[in-house]
Design a protein around this motif. Structure first.
Motif, PDB file in Angstrom:
ATOM      1  N   SER A   6     -22.527  45.865 103.742  1.00 12.87           N
ATOM      2  CA  SER A   6     -21.211  45.389 103.315  1.00 12.87           C
ATOM      3  C   SER A   6     -20.342  46.590 102.953  1.00 12.87           C
ATOM      4  O   SER A   6     -20.842  47.631 102.522  1.00 12.87           O
ATOM      5  N   LYS A  21     -18.741  47.097  95.759  1.00  9.47           N
ATOM      6  CA  LYS A  21     -19.627  46.804  96.885  1.00  9.47           C
ATOM      7  C   LYS A  21     -19.384  45.355  97.271  1.00  9.47           C
ATOM      8  O   LYS A  21     -19.736  44.434  96.545  1.00  9.47           O
ATOM      9  N   ARG A  22     -18.745  45.149  98.439  1.00  7.43           N
ATOM     10  CA  ARG A  22     -18.202  43.847  98.796  1.00  7.43           C
ATOM     11  C   ARG A  22     -19.233  42.945  99.482  1.00  7.43           C
ATOM     12  O   ARG A  22     -19.104  42.561 100.649  1.00  7.43           O
ATOM     13  N   ASP A  23     -20.226  42.550  98.721  1.00 10.73           N
ATOM     14  CA  ASP A  23     -21.219  41.632  99.279  1.00 10.73           C
ATOM     15  C   ASP A  23     -20.645  40.238  99.517  1.00 10.73           C
ATOM     16  O   ASP A  23     -21.284  39.413 100.186  1.00 10.73           O
ATOM     17  N   LEU A  25     -18.366  39.797 101.451  1.00 14.76           N
ATOM     18  CA  LEU A  25     -17.922  39.857 102.846  1.00 14.76           C
ATOM     19  C   LEU A  25     -19.084  39.905 103.835  1.00 14.76           C
ATOM     20  O   LEU A  25     -18.873  40.140 105.027  1.00 14.76           O
ATOM     21  N   LEU A  26     -20.305  39.673 103.365  1.00 19.45           N
ATOM     22  CA  LEU A  26     -21.455  39.744 104.264  1.00 19.45           C
ATOM     23  C   LEU A  26     -21.380  38.711 105.382  1.00 19.45           C
ATOM     24  O   LEU A  26     -21.706  38.985 106.531  1.00 19.45           O
ATOM     25  N   HIS A  27     -20.980  37.487 105.057  1.00 19.91           N
ATOM     26  CA  HIS A  27     -20.930  36.394 106.023  1.00 19.91           C
ATOM     27  C   HIS A  27     -19.957  35.352 105.485  1.00 19.91           C
ATOM     28  O   HIS A  27     -19.805  35.215 104.272  1.00 19.91           O
ATOM     29  N   SER A  31     -23.258  34.610 101.782  1.00 27.78           N
ATOM     30  CA  SER A  31     -22.832  35.923 101.282  1.00 27.78           C
ATOM     31  C   SER A  31     -23.214  36.089  99.817  1.00 27.78           C
ATOM     32  O   SER A  31     -23.827  35.218  99.205  1.00 27.78           O
TER      33      SER A  31
END
Length: 302
Positions: A6, A21-23, A25-27, A31
């Protein structure tokens, strides 16, 4: 599907420069910290599994994440909740609505004649004895199965730090069960990166109990906290205003249930640790804001 790497973005809030930390934006559906915790369910081979069974609150982030996971894997999700309020049934919002849209079977324990005052965990244990095609998921992903995904997150953080040549890095995230913070500490223990968290559900002692239940041998992250009494899930105007200010200044929407309390603690802790560079882990939970904002607007009459 690759649930890793991410992006990390830089921001300013109240004259503080920090990274996120842009988790989230994982899915689009799977997410945040639940994507990390449940990553092994997605990537490992489960040829005989046809159903996941879990439990939690009607607006739990894990409910929506598990529903998304089951939609991807073509599994059935049966999720038990203690009670579904009538207003939620009549106008589904947030994680509850999202999970329903993804085909989750959400069971209201208060409506079951055979419940006999059993906790959801015990009801599931008693009623799902044949596990040849079923996986039982602990509340919030609080189990060793979360270790693999959080280990990947820790390695990404370490790689980013080395690439950016960032000194005195502190990684911050709020805790419910504390699973993510605990495993991050385990895999960053032998670096110079400090992991800090706060107890959003219960007191510090309760969070330590959760750490020990997940992994009794793992080192603990630093638990920070103000003297302010915190009641999980209770509306707090100060937290709501802080949440709005965060989004206005950073252009990032944070989770309204956990993040404001963590930021209250950070804004007290960081001035006492002026040499630290902050990396905040965005753990998703944005869909749940839909129901939380509705509660705040009704409460504040806005």
């Amino acid at each position: 599907m690759k649930l890793s790497e991410s992006p990390t973005t830089q921001h300013r809030f109240n004259d503080l420069t920090f990274f996120v930390k842009r988790d989230d934006l994982l899915h689009s559906q799977f997410s945040g910290n639940k994507a990390r915790k449940f990553m092994s369910l997605l990537t490992d081979d489960y040829p005989h599994i046809k159903q996941l069974v879990g439990y939690g609150s009607v607006q739990a982030n894990s409910l929506y994440s598990l529903a998304a996971l089951c939609a991807i894997k073509k599994w059935k999700l049966t999720f038990y909740v203690d009670h579904i309020p009538n207003y939620v049934k009549q106008k589904p919002t947030g994680n509850y609505r999202g999970a329903l849209d993804l085909g989750a079977n959400i069971v209201d324990l208060s409506q079951l004649e055979d419940r006999n005052a059993r906790h959801a965990r015990d009801y599931i244990k008693d009623n799902f004895t044949d596990l040849s095609e079923t996986l039982l998921i602990p509340e919030g992903g609080r189990s060793p199965m979360a270790e693999e995904g959080v280990k990947t997150l820790a390695q990404e953080i370490l790689n980013w730090k080395l690439m950016e040549r960032c000194e005195n890095l502190v990684v911050a995230l709020p805790s419910g069960t504390g699973t993510t913070a605990l495993y991050l500490q385990k895999y960053l223990e032998h670096t110079d990166i400090e992991v800090v968290t706060c107890a959003c559900v219960g007191e510090k002692e309760y969070l330590i109990e959760q750490f020990l239940e997940v992994d009794s041998s793992a080192p603990h992250p630093t638990i920070i906290g103000t003297d302010k009494k915190h009641h999980f899930g209770r509306l707090d105007q100060g937290e709501y205003e802080l949440w709005k200010n965060l989004e206005e200044q950073t252009q990032v929407e944070f989770d309204l249930l956990y993040d404001p309390f963590m930021w209250q603690n950070l804004l007290d802790w960081l001035p006492k640790n002026p040499n630290k560079m902050l990396l905040y882990i965005h753990q998703g939970g944005i869909l749940g804001n839909e129901s939380m904002v509705g509660r705040y607007r009704h409460w504040l009459s806005i």
